[in-house]
Structure formats: C-alpha cells, structure tokens
Design a protein around this motif. Structure first.
Motif, short mmCIF file in Angstrom:
data_model
loop_
_atom_site.label_atom_id
_atom_site.label_comp_id
_atom_site.label_asym_id
_atom_site.label_seq_id
_atom_site.Cartn_x
_atom_site.Cartn_y
_atom_site.Cartn_z
N PHE A 110 0.78 -1.23 0.00
CA PHE A 110 0.00 0.00 0.00
C PHE A 110 0.82 1.30 0.00
CE2 PHE A 110 -2.67 -3.26 2.03
CZ PHE A 110 -3.79 -3.21 1.20
N LYS A 111 2.15 1.20 -0.03
CA LYS A 111 2.98 2.42 0.09
C LYS A 111 2.75 3.41 -1.04
CE LYS A 111 7.02 0.25 -2.07
NZ LYS A 111 8.43 -0.17 -1.86
N ASP A 112 2.24 2.95 -2.18
CA ASP A 112 1.96 3.84 -3.30
C ASP A 112 0.52 4.33 -3.31
OD1 ASP A 112 4.58 3.60 -4.31
OD2 ASP A 112 4.06 1.73 -5.35
N ARG A 113 -0.18 4.07 -2.22
CA ARG A 113 -1.58 4.49 -2.11
C ARG A 113 -1.76 5.44 -0.92
NH1 ARG A 113 -4.74 -1.20 -3.02
NH2 ARG A 113 -6.52 0.05 -2.31
N ASN A 114 -0.82 6.37 -0.79
CA ASN A 114 -0.87 7.41 0.25
C ASN A 114 -0.83 6.83 1.66
OD1 ASN A 114 -0.90 10.21 0.80
ND2 ASN A 114 -3.08 10.14 1.33
N PHE A 115 -0.03 5.77 1.80
CA PHE A 115 0.08 5.07 3.08
C PHE A 115 1.54 4.92 3.49
CE2 PHE A 115 0.95 0.90 5.07
CZ PHE A 115 0.28 1.08 6.28
N THR A 116 1.79 5.03 4.79
CA THR A 116 3.11 4.73 5.31
C THR A 116 3.00 4.18 6.73
OG1 THR A 116 5.38 5.58 5.51
CG2 THR A 116 3.60 7.00 6.34
N VAL A 117 4.12 3.82 7.28
CA VAL A 117 4.18 3.29 8.65
C VAL A 117 5.15 4.16 9.45
CG1 VAL A 117 4.71 1.28 10.10
CG2 VAL A 117 3.78 0.95 7.79
N LEU A 118 4.82 4.42 10.69
CA LEU A 118 5.73 5.06 11.64
C LEU A 118 5.83 4.13 12.84
CD1 LEU A 118 7.47 7.37 12.70
CD2 LEU A 118 5.37 8.48 13.52
N SER A 119 7.00 3.55 13.03
CA SER A 119 7.18 2.58 14.12
C SER A 119 7.85 3.22 15.32
CB SER A 119 8.01 1.39 13.64
OG SER A 119 7.26 0.56 12.79
N VAL A 120 7.29 2.98 16.49
CA VAL A 120 7.85 3.45 17.76
C VAL A 120 8.36 2.22 18.50
CG1 VAL A 120 7.42 4.61 19.94
CG2 VAL A 120 6.25 5.39 17.87
N ALA A 121 9.68 2.15 18.68
CA ALA A 121 10.28 1.00 19.35
C ALA A 121 10.41 1.28 20.85
CB ALA A 121 11.65 0.71 18.76
N LEU A 122 9.94 0.36 21.65
CA LEU A 122 10.01 0.50 23.11
C LEU A 122 11.27 -0.21 23.60
CD1 LEU A 122 6.26 -0.04 24.06
CD2 LEU A 122 7.42 1.99 23.16
N GLU A 123 12.40 0.40 23.31
CA GLU A 123 13.69 -0.18 23.66
C GLU A 123 14.19 0.38 24.99
OE1 GLU A 123 14.84 -2.54 21.88
OE2 GLU A 123 13.67 -2.30 20.04
N GLN A 124 15.01 -0.38 25.67
CA GLN A 124 15.62 0.07 26.90
C GLN A 124 16.78 1.03 26.58
OE1 GLN A 124 14.53 -0.63 30.11
NE2 GLN A 124 12.80 -1.45 28.94
N PRO A 125 17.13 1.90 27.52
CA PRO A 125 18.29 2.78 27.30
C PRO A 125 19.53 1.96 26.96
CG PRO A 125 17.05 3.50 29.23
CD PRO A 125 16.45 2.19 28.80
N GLY A 126 20.25 2.42 25.95
CA GLY A 126 21.48 1.74 25.55
C GLY A 126 21.28 0.58 24.61
N ALA A 127 20.05 0.37 24.14
CA ALA A 127 19.77 -0.79 23.29
C ALA A 127 19.71 -0.42 21.81
CB ALA A 127 18.47 -1.45 23.71
N LYS A 128 20.42 0.61 21.41
CA LYS A 128 20.32 1.07 20.02
C LYS A 128 20.78 0.00 19.04
CE LYS A 128 21.36 4.87 16.89
NZ LYS A 128 21.93 6.22 16.73
#
Length: 202
Positions: A110-128
């Motif tokens: 669906f990315k070409d149909r005016n759609f995208t995703v925004l992901s929020v990762a619930l990571e611990q500090p220092g877990a980059k």
C-alpha cells in the motif's frame, strides 16, 4: 463486590478486548462496587478504559516527537496528509518480530496508495544496536523512532500501551480510524479505506 470479580475483569482487559469490545468492558467495570473501583487495581483499570475511549476510532491522534535511527527528530504530525500506521514494537518482543512480516507486507502493498508506517520502538536505554539490528533483519524500510533514554517511553504512556505489538491506523487528517489491527485484519482494513489505483491507461 467480590475481589474475584475484580480479578476476572483484570484478566479480561487487554489491548484486543479494549479495541474490539470497549463498551462491554466499561459496563463490567461500572458494575463493580465503589470499594473495588477505588482499589489500586480498580483505578488502573479505570485509566486503561478511559485511555481506550480517548484513543478509539473517531478520536484525534496524540502528536509527539521522537528521534529516528540517525538521531533526527520526527513528529507524527509531519505525516499529516497520509494514512499512517502508528506501530508500537520492540526488538526483544518475539510476537512483534513475528507481526513485522505482516507490516512489511502491508507497507509494500500500500505504500503507493498514500500510506506509510511510523514505528515506535520501546527499547531500553542503551539498546540502540539491538534496535538497529532488528530493523535490518526484519527489513523494516519505513521511518523508525525510539526514546532510548528513559525506561518509560512517554509516547507509549500517552497511547496507553500495556502490551506490544499494538498499532493505531490514522487518516490524513490525524484521526484514528482503527486500533489493534493484526494479521489479515490489517491488510483488509487498508484495502477497505485506501483509495484504489486506477488501471486506466492511455
């Protein structure tokens, strides 16, 4: 009036039930005695139910700013004008990693149909590193943001996230139009709401 009733209700309250049957959950809660409602668990359940109503379909999304993988600030409102799947996950969450397959499929379809995703990762500090490795391993090609500073992610708190994976589908005006869309339910919802691509050619 029995604490057994409170315990049974607590066991029934989940992201899925709050998304699919808020009214029944709220009715059960309202049937509890005042003593149970004023207990610690009773107050927690009240907060979860109220948040579910505040972030139900038809309600406005809550704007926020978090840094992406390069450290650049990204706001939810920057995606206004598009359909956005606001997706909460984490590198350490195995159900999230499994669900990523569906999100990848949805994004590619669906990315070409005016759609995208925004992901929020619930990571611990220092877990980059773990976060970046998971993004690469799962092939997540859309915008990724995370806190990586505090143990309690403020965006997760604003959206009442108790378990992950969890998501919210947001329309171009910033209004929530779907919650807890998993597996085929996500793909079907996107098919229902996104404008189709014309097959007309000259």
């Amino acid at each position: 009036s029995s604490f057994v009733s409170l315990g049974l209700l607590k066991d029934r309250v989940s992201a899925k039930t709050l998304a699919e049957d808020r009214e029944t959950i709220a009715a059960w809660y309202n049937g509890l005695s005042d003593a149970l409602k004023s207990s610690i668990v009773g107050k927690q359940l009240k907060d979860r139910i109220e948040t579910a109503y505040k972030l139900a379909p038809g309600r406005p999304s809550v704007d926020f700013v978090l840094n992406d993988t390069l450290g650049n600030p990204v706001s939810l409102s920057a995606f206004r004008g598009k359909y956005v799947l606001l997706d909460f996950w984490a590198s350490w969450c195995m159900p999230c990693r499994a669900e990523n397959k569906t999100v990848v499929k949805a994004y590619n379809r669906f990315k070409d149909r005016n759609f995208t995703v925004l992901s929020v990762a619930l990571e611990q500090p220092g877990a980059k590193k773990a976060w970046l490795d998971a993004i690469h391993q799962d092939g997540l090609a859309w915008t990724q943001v995370a806190d990586l500073v505090s143990a309690k992610n403020p965006v997760a708190e604003a959206y009442g996230i108790q378990t992950i994976p969890m998501n919210f589908l947001i329309d171009p005006q910033g209004t929530i139009i779907g919650t807890y869309l998993r597996g085929e339910a996500l793909l079907q919802k996107l098919e229902d709401v996104l404008p189709g691509i014309s097959t007309f050619t000259r």
